[in-house]
Design an enzyme around this catalytic site. Structure first.
Site: not given
Ligand code: NAD
Ligand code: USQ
Length: 482
Positions: A101, A189, A233, A268, A270-271, A274, A417
């Site tokens: 992102c 994340r 999230t 989780s 992770y969640h 947040k 879940e």
């Molecule tokens: P990503 O893993 O691709 O990118 C995260 C970046 O942060 C990486 O480049 C990593 O090196 C850097 N990072 C991690 N810890 C650090 C630290 N302590 N200091 C400096 N840099 C650090 O993840 P993403 O998918 O781009 O997600 C970005 C943010 O958006 C996260 O906070 C995630 O929780 C949130 N988010 C992502 C999604 C998704 O679907 N990808 C959905 C909802 C929320």
């Molecule tokens: N799922 C499947 N099959 C798969 C992968 C996932 O059924 O192959 C299901 C999971 O069980 C879950 C849902 O799809 O119920 C979403 O899972 P996901 O892996 O797509 O997403 P999640 O683990 O929730 O995490 C991702 C990002 C995280 C962000 C979150 C937004 O990795 O950083 O915070 O999406 S949210 O889901 O709204 O919390």
């Protein structure tokens, strides 16, 4: 985390000296000015030091690369600005700007005229090395990415490589760049990563919670007016049997009424990190008058934005593996390589989803319309909600149109879940501020599927099935690589 690093690997984070393997677009302006090695004992450095101890060849150049500043750059005082044209140049620090992102957002903001600095420890690239996984797309080093951007657009993006858990490093970056807004993507994340074993659970919460606390202290000490845009999230809310509001809910209890933070039921480690972040941010808004926007983002899909498609060297990462890959992106890659779509459990799990082009738009809108001093603002950042079964059906239909033979398999759910549940989450605040959503369409699915087909040779099918179980997490360090 030494166990993680006991497998043979070699990581070299280049400081810009590595020649590009692709045609390099030379840029005569942007070169590393100084090279410093982070020595503090943050979780990230500990991880690296352990890596060095464990016989691996790990070279890290923590680089502060500071491009020249425009003389015209003055602090912005406007509050409500148009999202398309910032009236004044605004200095935006994108923490986590090398990630999925963050990279797309940094380029988008730079293109829109913001002055951008990326802060990133590159730890995400290290996770990939440790777990033996890789992005579907071949991503360039951060230095090559930035050189390419400068050559294509003439715009410099400053780069600070280091760990935000190291407050000295963050302080230097803050004092040097003087951000007016900080977009904080820089966290571990992945929910599955946080559920591998105790050490990853601890790492995740430490990295995320301490990193965010440091950002809050940096704002308090060095940039009181700075607006924090923090990526939260939707998973903070869980799946309650009532409508999900945007951050707050008004409750009448025993005849008295109050508006309270919406209950959090994350599922989780992770969640949960947040949730802890949100509480810390809310508290500091009250206590110190910090202005903050918590973007409770849904699951992001897609890979192309206007900026990342300008050149192959700008290509974004796309994760498809069982640890970092997310639902829709995974399904598209699975369909492209003839792997059955991996629906976990009954498939009724419903979440909010959004196109990565909307992630960058939402962040831009949040920056252009900052929270007031002391305000803790929460936006639910997604555009549509789908169950996993619905996503599988959409990908099957789109794949068949392209001549792919797509099947679905029901995988025993590795997570704890609800698999059938009520889900109705509000998401109107960003729309009210001007978000024009890119809804999931046949053409987007076609393009994502075609993208996956283009890079299918890079897919390691062994990485597709989930390997992390919520119930089996233990204290014993676990190796998950194939
Ligand atoms: P990503 O893993 O691709 O990118 C995260 C970046 O942060 C990486 O480049 C990593 O090196 C850097 N990072 C991690 N810890 C650090 C630290 N302590 N200091 C400096 N840099 C650090 O993840 P993403 O998918 O781009 O997600 C970005 C943010 O958006 C996260 O906070 C995630 O929780 C949130 N988010 C992502 C999604 C998704 O679907 N990808 C959905 C909802 C929320
Ligand atoms: N799922 C499947 N099959 C798969 C992968 C996932 O059924 O192959 C299901 C999971 O069980 C879950 C849902 O799809 O119920 C979403 O899972 P996901 O892996 O797509 O997403 P999640 O683990 O929730 O995490 C991702 C990002 C995280 C962000 C979150 C937004 O990795 O950083 O915070 O999406 S949210 O889901 O709204 O919390």
């Amino acid at each position: 985390m030494a166990h993680l690093l006991s497998t043979s690997y070699s990581v070299k984070f280049s400081s810009g000296c590595k020649p590009s393997t692709k045609p390099l677009i030379q840029d005569s302006v942007v070169f590393p000015k100084s090279v410093t090695f982070q020595t503090s004992k943050t979780p990230f450095t500990r991880l690296l030091l352990q890596a060095q101890r464990s016989r691996s060849n790990c070279t890290v150049c923590a680089t502060t690369l500071s491009a020249s500043r425009e003389a015209s750059n003055e602090p912005s005082q406007g509050v409500h600005q148009s999202s398309s044209e910032p009236s004044k140049s605004k200095r935006v620090m994108v923490i986590g700007g090398d990630g999925y992102c963050g990279w797309a957002t940094a380029l988008h903001l730079s293109k829109k005229g913001y002055e951008v600095a990326i802060v990133d420890s590159l730890v995400r690239r290290l996770f990939d090395q440790q777990l033996g996984i890789d992005s579907l797309t071949p991503i360039s080093s951060i230095h090559d990415r930035l050189r390419c951007w400068k050559a294509l657009t003439g715009k410099s993006i400053e780069l600070y490589i280091g760990d935000i858990c190291d407050f000295e490093f963050l302080t230097d970056a803050f004092k040097s760049f003087e951000p007016e807004a900080v977009v904080h993507f820089g966290e571990q994340r992945s929910a599955p990563y946080s559920m591998i074993d105790r050490s990853r659970a601890v790492y995740t919460q430490n990295n995320n919670v301490i990193g965010t606390l440091n950002v809050l202290f940096a704002i308090k000490e060095f940039g009181e007016q700075c607006h924090l845009v923090k990526l939260g999230t939707m998973g903070e809310y869980g799946t309650p049997n009532i409508d999900i509001e945007e951050g707050y809910i008004t409750i009448t209890h025993n005849g008295r009424t109050d508006t309270l933070p919406y209950p959090k039921q994350a599922s989780s480690f992770y969640h949960l990190s947040k949730v802890h972040d949100s509480n810390n941010i809310a508290f500091t808004c009250k206590a110190w008058g910090i202005r903050a926007t918590d973007l409770n983002q849904g699951v992001v899909y897609g890979v192309i934005t206007d900026e990342t498609e300008m050149h192959e060297e700008l290509i974004n990462r796309l994760d498809y593996d069982g640890v970092f890959g997310t639902a829709l992106n995974r399904f598209c890659v699975q369909a492209a390589v003839g792997h059955p779509l991996t629906v976990y459990g009954k498939g009724g799990q419903t979440r909010g989803y959004l196109d990565i082009r909307d992630t960058v738009q939402c962040v831009e809108i949040a920056i252009a319309n900052p929270a007031q001093a002391g305000e803790f603002r929460v936006f639910n950042q997604f555009t549509e909600q789908f169950s996993v079964n619905e996503l599988a059906a959409l990908v099957t239909k789109a794949g068949e149109k392209l001549g792919l033979d797509v099947h679905t398999t029901s995988v025993p759910n590795p997570r704890v879940e609800a698999e059938e549940h009520y889900y109705n989450a509000k998401h109107t605040k960003l729309i009210e501020l001007g978000l024009k959503p890119h809804l999931l369409s046949d053409s987007l699915l076609d393009s994502l599927l075609n993208f996956a087909v283009k890079y299918e040779d890079r897919v390691d099918k062994k990485q597709i099935m989930p390997s992390v179980s919520w119930r089996k997490i233990g204290a014993k360090p676990k190796t998950v690589a194939a």
